[in-house]
Design a protein around this motif. Structure first.
Motif, short mmCIF file in Angstrom:
data_model
loop_
_atom_site.label_atom_id
_atom_site.label_comp_id
_atom_site.label_asym_id
_atom_site.label_seq_id
_atom_site.Cartn_x
_atom_site.Cartn_y
_atom_site.Cartn_z
N ILE A 56 0.92 -1.24 0.11
CA ILE A 56 -0.06 0.06 -0.02
C ILE A 56 0.87 1.12 -0.05
CG2 ILE A 56 -1.71 1.36 1.37
CD1 ILE A 56 -3.02 -1.46 1.98
N SER A 57 2.05 1.12 0.72
CA SER A 57 2.95 2.34 0.78
C SER A 57 3.63 2.51 -0.63
CB SER A 57 4.05 2.29 1.89
OG SER A 57 3.57 2.35 3.09
N VAL A 58 4.07 1.45 -1.28
CA VAL A 58 4.42 1.63 -2.56
C VAL A 58 3.54 2.05 -3.67
CG1 VAL A 58 5.53 0.25 -4.58
CG2 VAL A 58 6.36 -0.22 -2.15
N ILE A 59 2.36 1.52 -3.56
CA ILE A 59 1.23 2.20 -4.54
C ILE A 59 1.05 3.70 -4.42
CG2 ILE A 59 -1.20 2.16 -5.15
CD1 ILE A 59 -0.92 -1.13 -4.64
N SER A 60 1.11 4.05 -2.90
CA SER A 60 0.94 5.55 -2.49
C SER A 60 2.21 6.19 -3.09
CB SER A 60 0.93 5.49 -1.31
OG SER A 60 1.00 6.97 -0.54
N MET A 61 3.43 5.55 -3.03
CA MET A 61 4.59 6.34 -3.62
C MET A 61 4.51 6.52 -4.91
SD MET A 61 8.30 4.32 -3.97
CE MET A 61 7.79 3.69 -5.56
N LEU A 62 3.93 5.63 -5.86
CA LEU A 62 3.71 5.67 -7.20
C LEU A 62 2.89 7.01 -7.56
CD1 LEU A 62 3.35 2.15 -8.41
CD2 LEU A 62 5.19 3.57 -8.94
N ALA A 63 1.90 6.86 -6.69
CA ALA A 63 0.71 7.99 -6.83
C ALA A 63 1.35 9.42 -6.48
CB ALA A 63 -0.52 7.69 -6.05
N ASP A 64 2.20 9.41 -5.57
CA ASP A 64 2.71 10.69 -4.92
C ASP A 64 4.26 10.65 -4.57
OD1 ASP A 64 2.65 13.06 -3.72
OD2 ASP A 64 1.98 12.61 -1.80
N PRO A 65 5.13 10.78 -5.71
CA PRO A 65 6.47 10.43 -5.26
C PRO A 65 7.02 11.74 -4.24
CG PRO A 65 6.05 10.89 -7.66
CD PRO A 65 4.82 11.07 -7.00
#
Length: 170
Positions: A122-131
């Motif tokens: 979930i953190s990685v997906i969030s990182m993709l959305a918001d670098p």
């Protein structure tokens, strides 16, 4: 010989993810004989430049998991400020626990044994959305993201998304 605690925990997390899949990614073992090496497919999050992408990554767990974090490496090419050119993901929750010697991250932002494969992904997906452009692993991608987000950066990401779709199920 009894299974180490880490293996029991990983087996349980894998069973849970298979029973109750989480939107945005799927996970499985690379090789059924090794609980410490997982393959994850990450679906590019909707309404982001990565939408439509299917990115393959490997999650490698240390034998003393969950005391220490796993490593996550994209196998599919991806252009992102927080993923270095080798595919290694650089986000706080995958950093070793404790104090950050550079004083950039608070200890509670770093690895904690309560994290699971689900919270990592979930953190990685969030990182993709918001670098996080302040702490880049790929300086070139971070510079483009800051200075030319809708130009060169967007073009490179679009190329990675197209490529990921062609190679996703090889």
């Amino acid at each position: 010989m009894t299974e180490p605690q880490s293996a029991l925990l990983l087996r349980r997390q894998l069973a849970e993810l298979n029973k109750n899949p989480v939107e945005g990614f799927s996970a499985g073992l690379i090789d059924d004989s090794d609980l410490y090496r997982w393959e994850v497919l990450i679906i590019g999050p909707p309404d982001t430049l990565y939408e439509g992408g299917v990115f393959k990554a490997h999650l490698t767990f240390p034998k003393d998991y969950p005391l220490r974090p796993p490593k996550l490496k994209f196998i599919t090419e991806i252009w992102h400020p927080n993923v270095d050119k080798n595919g290694d993901v650089c986000i706080s929750i995958l950093h070793e626990p404790g104090e950050d010697k550079y004083g950039y991250e608070k200890p509670e932002e770093r690895w904690l044994p309560i994290h699971t494969v689900e919270t990592i992904m979930i953190s990685v997906i969030s990182m993709l959305a918001d670098p996080n452009g302040d702490s880049p692993a790929n300086v070139d991608a971070a510079k483009e993201w800051r200075e030319d987000r809708n130009g060169e950066f967007k073009r490179k990401v679009a190329r990675c998304v197209r490529k990921s779709q062609e190679t996703a199920f090889e």
